[in-house]
Design a protein around this motif. Structure first.
Motif, mmCIF file in Angstrom:
data_model
loop_
_atom_site.group_PDB
_atom_site.id
_atom_site.type_symbol
_atom_site.label_atom_id
_atom_site.label_comp_id
_atom_site.label_asym_id
_atom_site.label_seq_id
_atom_site.Cartn_x
_atom_site.Cartn_y
_atom_site.Cartn_z
ATOM 1 N N VAL A 26 5.869 -4.054 10.370
ATOM 2 C CA VAL A 26 5.739 -5.130 11.353
ATOM 3 C C VAL A 26 6.324 -6.417 10.776
ATOM 4 O O VAL A 26 7.006 -7.174 11.455
ATOM 5 C CB VAL A 26 4.258 -5.351 11.726
ATOM 6 C CG1 VAL A 26 4.117 -6.450 12.766
ATOM 7 C CG2 VAL A 26 3.636 -4.066 12.221
ATOM 8 N N HIS A 42 8.198 -7.846 6.911
ATOM 9 C CA HIS A 42 8.871 -7.362 5.690
ATOM 10 C C HIS A 42 9.630 -6.059 5.947
ATOM 11 O O HIS A 42 9.713 -5.195 5.078
ATOM 12 C CB HIS A 42 7.874 -7.156 4.548
ATOM 13 C CG HIS A 42 7.180 -8.402 4.101
ATOM 14 N ND1 HIS A 42 7.609 -9.171 3.047
ATOM 15 C CD2 HIS A 42 6.078 -9.035 4.587
ATOM 16 C CE1 HIS A 42 6.799 -10.205 2.884
ATOM 17 N NE2 HIS A 42 5.863 -10.154 3.809
ATOM 18 N N ALA A 55 6.994 -7.380 -3.996
ATOM 19 C CA ALA A 55 5.860 -6.460 -4.089
ATOM 20 C C ALA A 55 6.058 -5.530 -5.278
ATOM 21 O O ALA A 55 7.097 -4.877 -5.393
ATOM 22 C CB ALA A 55 5.740 -5.651 -2.798
ATOM 23 N N GLY A 104 3.234 -9.716 -3.671
ATOM 24 C CA GLY A 104 3.425 -11.163 -3.633
ATOM 25 C C GLY A 104 4.667 -11.592 -2.880
ATOM 26 O O GLY A 104 5.355 -10.781 -2.253
ATOM 27 N N ALA A 160 -6.900 -14.978 7.503
ATOM 28 C CA ALA A 160 -6.125 -13.818 7.947
ATOM 29 C C ALA A 160 -6.158 -13.630 9.463
ATOM 30 O O ALA A 160 -5.257 -13.011 10.037
ATOM 31 C CB ALA A 160 -6.656 -12.559 7.266
ATOM 32 N N THR A 207 -2.102 -0.412 8.151
ATOM 33 C CA THR A 207 -0.709 -0.377 8.616
ATOM 34 C C THR A 207 0.009 0.879 8.117
ATOM 35 O O THR A 207 0.876 1.425 8.788
ATOM 36 C CB THR A 207 0.021 -1.676 8.190
ATOM 37 O OG1 THR A 207 1.084 -1.941 9.096
ATOM 38 C CG2 THR A 207 0.593 -1.603 6.798
HETATM 39 FE FE1 HDE Z 1 1.590 -9.184 4.036
HETATM 40 N N1 HDE Z 1 1.687 -7.535 5.214
HETATM 41 N N2 HDE Z 1 0.081 -9.892 5.169
HETATM 42 N N3 HDE Z 1 1.566 -10.933 2.969
HETATM 43 N N4 HDE Z 1 3.095 -8.533 2.925
HETATM 44 C C1 HDE Z 1 2.564 -6.525 5.085
HETATM 45 O O1 HDE Z 1 2.067 -4.242 5.184
HETATM 46 C C2 HDE Z 1 -0.639 -9.177 6.043
HETATM 47 C C3 HDE Z 1 0.740 -11.988 3.156
HETATM 48 C C4 HDE Z 1 3.571 -9.097 1.785
HETATM 49 O O2 HDE Z 1 7.540 -4.324 0.503
HETATM 50 C C5 HDE Z 1 2.271 -5.373 5.992
HETATM 51 O O3 HDE Z 1 3.144 -2.328 4.602
HETATM 52 C C6 HDE Z 1 -1.733 -9.965 6.543
HETATM 53 C C7 HDE Z 1 0.770 -12.885 2.025
HETATM 54 C C8 HDE Z 1 4.672 -8.319 1.277
HETATM 55 O O4 HDE Z 1 6.316 -2.927 1.651
HETATM 56 C C9 HDE Z 1 0.969 -5.791 6.676
HETATM 57 C C10 HDE Z 1 -1.606 -11.186 5.954
HETATM 58 C C11 HDE Z 1 1.672 -12.329 1.160
HETATM 59 C C12 HDE Z 1 4.798 -7.250 2.150
HETATM 60 C C13 HDE Z 1 0.739 -7.162 6.097
HETATM 61 C C14 HDE Z 1 -0.474 -11.138 5.087
HETATM 62 C C15 HDE Z 1 2.155 -11.117 1.764
HETATM 63 C C16 HDE Z 1 3.793 -7.409 3.166
HETATM 64 C C17 HDE Z 1 3.383 -4.967 6.901
HETATM 65 C C18 HDE Z 1 -2.462 -12.429 6.178
HETATM 66 C C19 HDE Z 1 2.110 -12.871 -0.201
HETATM 67 C C20 HDE Z 1 5.823 -6.143 2.095
HETATM 68 C C21 HDE Z 1 3.905 -3.655 6.374
HETATM 69 C C22 HDE Z 1 -3.712 -12.341 5.630
HETATM 70 C C23 HDE Z 1 1.073 -12.948 -1.164
HETATM 71 C C24 HDE Z 1 5.412 -5.027 1.189
HETATM 72 C C25 HDE Z 1 3.042 -3.313 5.294
HETATM 73 C C26 HDE Z 1 6.522 -4.005 1.112
HETATM 74 C C27 HDE Z 1 3.583 -6.494 4.220
HETATM 75 C C28 HDE Z 1 -0.348 -7.887 6.430
HETATM 76 C C29 HDE Z 1 -0.032 -12.254 4.337
HETATM 77 C C30 HDE Z 1 3.136 -10.291 1.121
HETATM 78 C C31 HDE Z 1 0.997 -5.753 8.184
HETATM 79 C C32 HDE Z 1 -2.750 -9.509 7.552
HETATM 80 C C33 HDE Z 1 -0.040 -14.165 1.830
HETATM 81 C C34 HDE Z 1 5.509 -8.613 0.039
HETATM 82 O O5 HDE Z 1 -0.076 -4.952 6.321
#
Ligand code: HDE
Length: 705
Positions: free
Chosen positions: A83, A85, A143, A157, A168, A375
């Motif tokens: 959804v 990244h 990540a 990260g 969140a 997810t």
């Molecule tokens: Fe993510 N984030 N995120 N995010 N995020 C996803 O997981 C989510 C946040 C980050 O290379 C999803 O597998 C919520 C912060 C990376 O596969 C999902 C919230 C940070 C990646 C998701 C955040 C991140 C994701 C979508 C708010 C930095 C890619 C696909 C609380 C610290 C990982 C998946 C990869 C991916 C949810 C906020 C980093 C939907 C609910 C803050 C690097 O689960």
């Protein structure tokens, strides 16, 4: 690279030789030693060119099981993209620990000096779809999956140490607002539209992150040149059960570097895969990208005294206040064998922690711990995604989970439950109170309420600190990007509301943006939940340009050559750049190459049309007199030079190429960023000049809007 065929076992069934791969798959060996093409069921295929037809020109037969299986599989090749990244690129490597950290954590990767833990890293953009260009203005995901001896630890990260939101529960709104507008389905991979800025301007807590996203951090030169951050405050826990707060940092060994926005726009057209290609090329050429892991360690006392709440992910702890201690290095030394199997199917989960690493109550982190596992089920389709090789632990693991879609690992024997009265290996695994994961016993309590703590109320002070910590040229870039993005917003009230918010960050910045947007006047500052503090000391660590790289290593220089180009200068340049570990790419009118002054053919890496100067950190123009005459009217050649000039790149040139510079409107003596190569030590002077990265003095002259 290892040849996987070496691992194959060869067996004979009757007259047929069969190869068995390491995954157990078999291939019949047909003519000339090649495996025979088979169906997924293993039936040998005689004809893969034609469907089975009734008569030469007749209808297709339904019984063509090979055709049906092939198309059926093809029809289902895609799985849902992430959804957020969705666009990403991964590689394998290792984390090497410098010294035991047993006093602060019992986490396996930190127990011994020199200890290596295998890792898989996936870098990504956030907003764009899977096929979007790499140089979108966006946060980059960083990540890291560490396959420790006590399970997988995922440090999921970003390349920016703060986030847009504090809770969140706002994540779906943020992402809906940032991605394509739902009615029209565009813009792709761009926040420059009404929805994003409508949301952002109504969410003052996003201001600090907006400053980072509008800065050069959001258009990195490549993954190799960007920092990474764990963002949240985590806990490290030692064997005695004592906890230390920690913020994780990844520091690129090659230093930080970004591109200009105009360059990013052109790069997206010239090479939408610029970042993934860069990572692939670096690893394949043995220049393994490297980062050092840094820890900011602090205790409850610091957390209580610090100006901001350490649980608030919209805040940093300045490095000048809590130094980053470098404790190990991350090296990426192996590209994937298969993009889908590894990069697409890798499933990071923030909940994947190991003994010695623990969470805090950061409300973003708490929400993420639910989201990631959830997810993966919809993306990978089965709770057994953990059995896919890239996701499976590399340490022994055992439990009573069973069945489900695509279950490859099932309990062996009669017992699939606990407790059971069997003994020995057949009784299955048991919990281990000594070595098992123990949650840090933090004392929690309080009223159950939906509330934002007062300690999260200051939305502007660190945004102001970030801005004040930048060099003037970086501040200009921030103002320019706000103007660019808000100029794509159709609703004037949104533009004004954003500028009103920014008055709480820096009046001068707000005025510059208001002017850039042509607002009739600078709107009054929007009310702030907490009075912004404009007196925070600057943090030089926040600036890219205040922290220049130590060397040119890892950069790429493009040399435009033609028939007759001075071979001696090419040779000198090649030697000088090789000594600096810089890649030299040859750009020529034809991909076959150019015949240099010594009569030898120098093959080209790029035809000029496919090798614009945006692909390079600096360029040299080495056309011979005849070559310059040939290329003078050529629009692509003009762009090569005028773009390099506009992007403040160092340009080396030989005398015979001066007409090309003139033709591109670049005076050869315009500034010190133009370096003649013919004179004594010309090449050495050019290489030295390039150390500065860009010739920033030029920017104010070439950018008038
Ligand atoms: Fe993510 N984030 N995120 N995010 N995020 C996803 O997981 C989510 C946040 C980050 O290379 C999803 O597998 C919520 C912060 C990376 O596969 C999902 C919230 C940070 C990646 C998701 C955040 C991140 C994701 C979508 C708010 C930095 C890619 C696909 C609380 C610290 C990982 C998946 C990869 C991916 C949810 C906020 C980093 C939907 C609910 C803050 C690097 O689960």
């Amino acid at each position: 690279m290892s040849d996987s065929s070496d691992n194959r076992e060869r067996v004979t069934y009757g007259d047929e030789k069969v190869e068995r791969g390491s995954g157990g798959e078999t291939h019949q060996v047909g003519a000339r030693g090649r495996p025979t093409l088979t169906t997924a069921q293993g039936a040998p295929v005689a004809d893969d060119q034609n469907t089975l037809r009734v008569g030469e020109r007749g209808p297709a037969a339904l019984e063509d099981f090979h055709f049906r299986e092939k198309i059926f599989h093809f029809d289902h090749e895609r799985i849902p993209e992430r959804v957020v990244h969705a666009r990403g690129y991964g590689a394998h490597g290792y984390f090497e620990n410098y010294a035991p950290l047993t006093d602060i954590t019992r986490a396996d990767p930190f127990q011994k000096a020199g200890q290596r833990t295998p890792v898989f890293v996936r870098f990504s953009t956030v907003a764009g779809n899977k096929g979007s260009p790499d140089l979108a203005r966006d946060v980059r995901g960083f990540a890291v999956k560490l396959y420790t001896q006590e399970g997988n630890w995922d440090l999921v990260g970003n390349n920016i140490p703060v986030f847009f939101i504090q809770d969140a529960i706002k994540f779906p709104d943020l992402i809906h607002a940032a991605k394509q507008e739902p009615d029209r389905g565009f813009p792709q991979a761009a926040t420059a539209h009404d929805n994003f800025w409508d949301f952002a301007s109504l969410m003052p807590e996003s201001t600090h992150m907006l400053m980072w996203v509008m800065s050069d951090r959001a258009i990195p030169r490549s993954f190799r040149f960007m920092e990474g951050f764990g963002v949240h405050t985590f806990r490290l826990v030692n064997a005695a059960g004592e906890s230390t707060f920690v913020k994780f940092h990844w520091k690129p060994v090659l230093g930080m570097q970004s591109v200009l926005w105009n360059e990013a726009v052109k790069l997206n057209g010239a090479d939408p895969d610029f970042h993934r290609r860069d990572l692939w090329d670096a690893i394949q050429s043995g220049n393994f990208p490297e980062w050092e892991l840094g820890l900011q360690l602090f205790d409850d006392d610091f957390a209580d005294e610090f100006d901001f709440d350490v649980l608030d992910a919209t805040k940093i702890i300045p490095e000048e206040l809590v130094p980053v201690q470098r404790v190990g290095r991350l090296v990426l030394d192996r590209v994937v064998d298969n993009f889908f199997a590894e990069t697409e199917q890798v499933a990071f989960c923030t909940q994947n922690v190991v003994p010695g690493i623990d969470f805090t109550n950061d409300p973003l982190l708490q929400g993420r711990n639910f989201s990631y596992l959830d997810t993966q089920l919809s993306r990978l389709g089965s709770p057994n995604f953990t059995q896919i090789p890239v996701n499976a632990p590399k340490c022994p693991f055992a439990n009573f989970q069973q069945d489900g879609h695509m279950a490859m690992i099932n309990p062996v024997g009669q017992v699939n439950f606990e407790p059971n009265s069997k003994t020995g290996a057949s009784s299955g695994p048991r919990e281990n109170p000594k070595a098992g994961y123990r949650t840090y016993p933090a004392v929690e309590g309080g009223e159950m309420r939906r509330v934002r703590p007062a300690s999260f109320a200051d939305h502007y002070s660190q945004a102001a600190q970030f801005y004040a910590s930048q060099t003037p040229i970086e501040q200009k870039h921030i103002a320019d990007s706000f103007v660019f993005e808000l100029s794509k917003v159709d609703t004037p009230a949104i533009r004004e509301r954003m500028v009103a918010n920014l008055r709480n960050v820096n009046d001068q910045l707000a005025a510059t943006i208001a002017d850039g947007l042509g607002l009739p006047q600078v709107p009054p500052a929007s009310p702030a939940a907490a009075e912004p503090r404009l007196d925070l000391p600057i943090s030089p660590a926040l600036s890219i340009l205040r922290n220049p790289p130590e060397s040119l290593a890892g950069r790429k220089i493009g040399a435009l050559v033609t028939d007759g180009t001075n071979a001696a200068i090419v040779a000198k340049l090649a030697d000088a750049l090789a000594a600096e570990n810089v890649v030299l790419e040859i750009v020529a009118p034809k991909i076959g190459g150019a015949k240099l002054s010594d009569g030898k053919l120098l093959p080209a890496d790029q035809k000029i049309d496919g090798g614009p100067s945006v692909l390079y950190d600096a360029v040299v123009v080495l056309a011979s007199a005849a070559g310059a005459e040939l290329l003078a009217p050529d629009a692509t050649t003009k762009d090569f030079i005028s773009d390099a000039f506009a992007h403040c790149k160092f340009i080396g040139y030989v005398d015979s190429a001066v007409p090309l510079l003139d033709g591109a409107g670049v005076a050869p003596d315009a500034d010190d960023g133009l370096v003649p190569l013919n004179g004594r030590n010309g090449v050495a002077k050019f290489v030295k000049a390039c150390q500065a990265g860009r010739f920033w003095d030029r920017e104010l002259l070439v950018d008038q809007t």
